[in-house]
Scaffold this motif. Structure first.
Motif, PDB file in Angstrom:
ATOM      1  N   ASP A  72       4.195  31.860 -20.135  1.00 57.89           N
ATOM      2  CA  ASP A  72       3.225  31.124 -19.312  1.00 57.89           C
ATOM      3  C   ASP A  72       2.111  30.558 -20.179  1.00 57.89           C
ATOM      4  OD1 ASP A  72       4.581  31.466 -17.004  1.00 57.89           O
ATOM      5  OD2 ASP A  72       3.362  33.118 -16.245  1.00 57.89           O
ATOM      6  N   ARG A  73       1.645  31.346 -21.137  1.00 59.13           N
ATOM      7  CA  ARG A  73       0.540  30.901 -21.972  1.00 59.13           C
ATOM      8  C   ARG A  73       0.970  29.747 -22.871  1.00 59.13           C
ATOM      9  NH1 ARG A  73      -4.162  29.381 -21.619  1.00 59.13           N
ATOM     10  NH2 ARG A  73      -5.452  29.573 -23.496  1.00 59.13           N
ATOM     11  N   MET A  78       0.509  24.047 -24.304  1.00 59.76           N
ATOM     12  CA  MET A  78       1.115  22.747 -24.540  1.00 59.76           C
ATOM     13  C   MET A  78       0.652  21.727 -23.506  1.00 59.76           C
ATOM     14  SD  MET A  78       2.613  23.362 -27.268  1.00 59.76           S
ATOM     15  CE  MET A  78       3.280  21.721 -27.477  1.00 59.76           C
ATOM     16  N   SER A  79       0.337  22.185 -22.299  1.00 59.90           N
ATOM     17  CA  SER A  79      -0.205  21.282 -21.280  1.00 59.90           C
ATOM     18  C   SER A  79      -1.588  20.790 -21.691  1.00 59.90           C
ATOM     19  CB  SER A  79      -0.284  22.002 -19.928  1.00 59.90           C
ATOM     20  OG  SER A  79       1.007  22.344 -19.453  1.00 59.90           O
ATOM     21  N   LEU A  80      -2.392  21.669 -22.283  1.00 63.01           N
ATOM     22  CA  LEU A  80      -3.719  21.275 -22.760  1.00 63.01           C
ATOM     23  C   LEU A  80      -3.600  20.258 -23.891  1.00 63.01           C
ATOM     24  CD1 LEU A  80      -5.553  24.736 -22.766  1.00 63.01           C
ATOM     25  CD2 LEU A  80      -5.882  22.842 -21.162  1.00 63.01           C
ATOM     26  N   VAL A  81      -2.618  20.459 -24.773  1.00 60.88           N
ATOM     27  CA  VAL A  81      -2.391  19.497 -25.853  1.00 60.88           C
ATOM     28  C   VAL A  81      -1.998  18.141 -25.274  1.00 60.88           C
ATOM     29  CG1 VAL A  81      -0.899  18.936 -27.808  1.00 60.88           C
ATOM     30  CG2 VAL A  81      -1.769  21.264 -27.537  1.00 60.88           C
ATOM     31  N   GLU A  82      -1.123  18.157 -24.273  1.00 60.57           N
ATOM     32  CA  GLU A  82      -0.680  16.911 -23.640  1.00 60.57           C
ATOM     33  C   GLU A  82      -1.844  16.192 -22.960  1.00 60.57           C
ATOM     34  OE1 GLU A  82       2.747  15.378 -20.477  1.00 60.57           O
ATOM     35  OE2 GLU A  82       2.496  17.503 -20.906  1.00 60.57           O
ATOM     36  N   GLU A  83      -2.719  16.955 -22.296  1.00 58.90           N
ATOM     37  CA  GLU A  83      -3.883  16.348 -21.645  1.00 58.90           C
ATOM     38  C   GLU A  83      -4.798  15.697 -22.672  1.00 58.90           C
ATOM     39  OE1 GLU A  83      -5.746  19.392 -19.386  1.00 58.90           O
ATOM     40  OE2 GLU A  83      -4.110  19.590 -17.942  1.00 58.90           O
ATOM     41  N   ALA A  84      -5.000  16.365 -23.803  1.00 59.53           N
ATOM     42  CA  ALA A  84      -5.851  15.795 -24.854  1.00 59.53           C
ATOM     43  C   ALA A  84      -5.235  14.514 -25.415  1.00 59.53           C
ATOM     44  CB  ALA A  84      -6.060  16.820 -25.970  1.00 59.53           C
ATOM     45  N   ALA A  85      -3.906  14.518 -25.588  1.00 61.67           N
ATOM     46  CA  ALA A  85      -3.228  13.325 -26.111  1.00 61.67           C
ATOM     47  C   ALA A  85      -3.305  12.172 -25.114  1.00 61.67           C
ATOM     48  CB  ALA A  85      -1.770  13.662 -26.440  1.00 61.67           C
ATOM     49  N   LYS A  93     -10.601  22.241 -32.356  1.00 65.69           N
ATOM     50  CA  LYS A  93     -10.312  23.295 -33.325  1.00 65.69           C
ATOM     51  C   LYS A  93     -10.012  24.608 -32.620  1.00 65.69           C
ATOM     52  CE  LYS A  93     -13.127  21.323 -37.046  1.00 65.69           C
ATOM     53  NZ  LYS A  93     -14.279  21.545 -37.952  1.00 65.69           N
ATOM     54  N   GLU A  94     -10.733  24.837 -31.501  1.00 63.12           N
ATOM     55  CA  GLU A  94     -10.512  26.081 -30.755  1.00 63.12           C
ATOM     56  C   GLU A  94      -9.093  26.141 -30.201  1.00 63.12           C
ATOM     57  OE1 GLU A  94     -12.979  24.031 -30.374  1.00 63.12           O
ATOM     58  OE2 GLU A  94     -14.733  25.164 -31.072  1.00 63.12           O
ATOM     59  N   LEU A  95      -8.613  25.014 -29.643  1.00 61.49           N
ATOM     60  CA  LEU A  95      -7.263  24.978 -29.082  1.00 61.49           C
ATOM     61  C   LEU A  95      -6.223  25.136 -30.184  1.00 61.49           C
ATOM     62  CD1 LEU A  95      -5.290  24.604 -26.772  1.00 61.49           C
ATOM     63  CD2 LEU A  95      -5.583  22.125 -26.968  1.00 61.49           C
ATOM     64  N   ALA A  96      -6.439  24.440 -31.317  1.00 58.65           N
ATOM     65  CA  ALA A  96      -5.500  24.553 -32.439  1.00 58.65           C
ATOM     66  C   ALA A  96      -5.445  25.987 -32.947  1.00 58.65           C
ATOM     67  CB  ALA A  96      -5.909  23.602 -33.563  1.00 58.65           C
ATOM     68  N   GLN A  97      -6.623  26.655 -33.004  1.00 56.55           N
ATOM     69  CA  GLN A  97      -6.663  28.039 -33.463  1.00 56.55           C
ATOM     70  C   GLN A  97      -5.947  28.963 -32.486  1.00 56.55           C
ATOM     71  OE1 GLN A  97      -7.794  29.330 -36.360  1.00 56.55           O
ATOM     72  NE2 GLN A  97      -6.923  31.250 -35.605  1.00 56.55           N
ATOM     73  N   GLU A  98      -6.098  28.696 -31.187  1.00 59.59           N
ATOM     74  CA  GLU A  98      -5.444  29.541 -30.187  1.00 59.59           C
ATOM     75  C   GLU A  98      -3.930  29.384 -30.256  1.00 59.59           C
ATOM     76  OE1 GLU A  98      -5.794  30.698 -25.447  1.00 59.59           O
ATOM     77  OE2 GLU A  98      -7.041  29.108 -26.308  1.00 59.59           O
ATOM     78  N   TYR A 102      -1.370  32.276 -31.138  1.00 61.60           N
ATOM     79  CA  TYR A 102      -0.255  32.530 -30.224  1.00 61.60           C
ATOM     80  C   TYR A 102       1.067  32.591 -30.979  1.00 61.60           C
ATOM     81  CZ  TYR A 102       3.280  31.673 -26.686  1.00 61.60           C
ATOM     82  OH  TYR A 102       4.403  31.767 -25.924  1.00 61.60           O
ATOM     83  N   LEU A 103       1.280  31.611 -31.872  1.00 65.69           N
ATOM     84  CA  LEU A 103       2.524  31.580 -32.630  1.00 65.69           C
ATOM     85  C   LEU A 103       2.634  32.775 -33.558  1.00 65.69           C
ATOM     86  CD1 LEU A 103       2.787  27.774 -33.484  1.00 65.69           C
ATOM     87  CD2 LEU A 103       4.051  29.058 -31.760  1.00 65.69           C
ATOM     88  N   GLU A 104       1.507  33.227 -34.091  1.00 61.10           N
ATOM     89  CA  GLU A 104       1.525  34.419 -34.935  1.00 61.10           C
ATOM     90  C   GLU A 104       1.917  35.639 -34.120  1.00 61.10           C
ATOM     91  OE1 GLU A 104       1.305  36.971 -38.113  1.00 61.10           O
ATOM     92  OE2 GLU A 104       1.344  34.772 -38.069  1.00 61.10           O
ATOM     93  N   ALA A 105       1.411  35.735 -32.891  1.00 61.42           N
ATOM     94  CA  ALA A 105       1.776  36.845 -32.017  1.00 61.42           C
ATOM     95  C   ALA A 105       3.227  36.749 -31.580  1.00 61.42           C
ATOM     96  CB  ALA A 105       0.868  36.867 -30.789  1.00 61.42           C
ATOM     97  N   TYR A 106       3.793  35.570 -31.714  1.00 61.37           N
ATOM     98  CA  TYR A 106       5.142  35.329 -31.233  1.00 61.37           C
ATOM     99  C   TYR A 106       6.180  35.436 -32.362  1.00 61.37           C
ATOM    100  CZ  TYR A 106       7.087  33.714 -26.800  1.00 61.37           C
ATOM    101  OH  TYR A 106       7.675  33.630 -25.580  1.00 61.37           O
TER     102      TYR A 106
END
Length: 260
Positions: A72-73, A78-85, A93-98, A102-106
């Motif tokens: 879900d996260r 990815m929806s937030l990235v699409e909205e920004a685009a 930077k905050e979204l990119a860091q999150e 996330y990918l590190e946790a994954y």
């Protein structure tokens, strides 16, 4: 009848386990023959060593979020990235860091990231096929409209009818706002009306201009030499592949990610 009391058994500490193992080894040394441990003692020692190993070895930190929550996260991010685009802005930077966090946790859940990838790719493929289908359907409908208009035009012109009236709609002949050009015989038209797009490199066109005398054509070609040129990337690539030196350009072999 008396009730049974349940007394919780506290797990032994690491020190207590180590002390038990040491005592067991000391006792076996006294009882053993030629350094060999009795079978019963060997089993007890192996059990204590395994318990100590489990208690001492540090377990890696786990991501306590469920796979469902992580999925879900990922969709939310990815929806937030699409909205920004779509808004024409850059990813914060905050979204990119999150996303990075996330990918590190994954790391240990790559199959689910690949699943999301395949899911979105399937949506893109289905949408592409649907777009092709709708485009073909649109073209077919437009062709039917064009043919119908042609039939109506021929029908009304043959009968001198300017208007067909129905109960709720009317179909009428209307004069075009712009006259259409009809060429009866192109061979009779003067050559000055014929044009052709010819492609030259900038060097070739410069050579042509240099050989022209002062005239309107030369001035127009000189203006053409100043701007409006586009780089022929395929020609540059071909030159570099053939090991020709091209200043200001180079071939770089990059990398990309894909699902295996």
């Amino acid at each position: 009848m008396s009730a049974l009391a349940i007394v919780p058994v506290m797990p032994e500490t690491v020190s207590a386990l180590a002390q038990r193992l040491a005592e067991l080894l000391d006792q076996s040394q006294l009882e053993g023959a030629q350094g060999q441990l009795p079978d019963a003692t060997r089993e007890q020692a192996a059990g204590l060593v395994e318990v100590l190993r489990r208690r001492i070895v540090r377990r890696p930190d786990r991501d306590h979020r469920s796979l469902f929550d992580l999925d879900d996260r990922l969709i939310e991010l990815m929806s937030l990235v699409e909205e920004a685009a779509d808004a024409g802005g850059e990813i914060s930077k905050e979204l990119a860091q999150e996303i990075d966090t996330y990918l590190e946790a994954y790391r240990l859940k790559v199959d689910h990231v690949a699943g999301y990838w395949r899911w979105q790719q399937s949506i893109a493929d289905i949408s592409s096929k649907e777009a092709e289908r709708l485009t073909a359907r649109k073209k077919a409908a437009e062709n039917r409209v064009t043919r119908l208009k042609g039939f109506l035009f021929a029908f009304m012109m043959a009968r001198g009818i300017k208007k067909l009236e129905g109960e709720t709609s009317d179909i009428g002949m209307q004069r075009n706002s712009t006259a259409s050009l009809i060429v009866d015989d192109p061979l009779q038209i003067a050559e000055r009306f014929f044009e052709q797009n010819v492609r030259f490199t900038k060097t070739e066109l410069q050579e042509i201009v240099d050989q022209l005398g002062e005239s309107e054509v030369r001035r127009r070609l000189e203006l053409t030499l100043k701007d409006g040129w586009e780089l022929n990337g395929e020609a540059v690539r071909a030159a570099l592949v053939n090991h020709e030196a091209v200043a200001g350009a180079r071939l770089v072999t990059g990398s990309h990610v894909r699902i295996r």
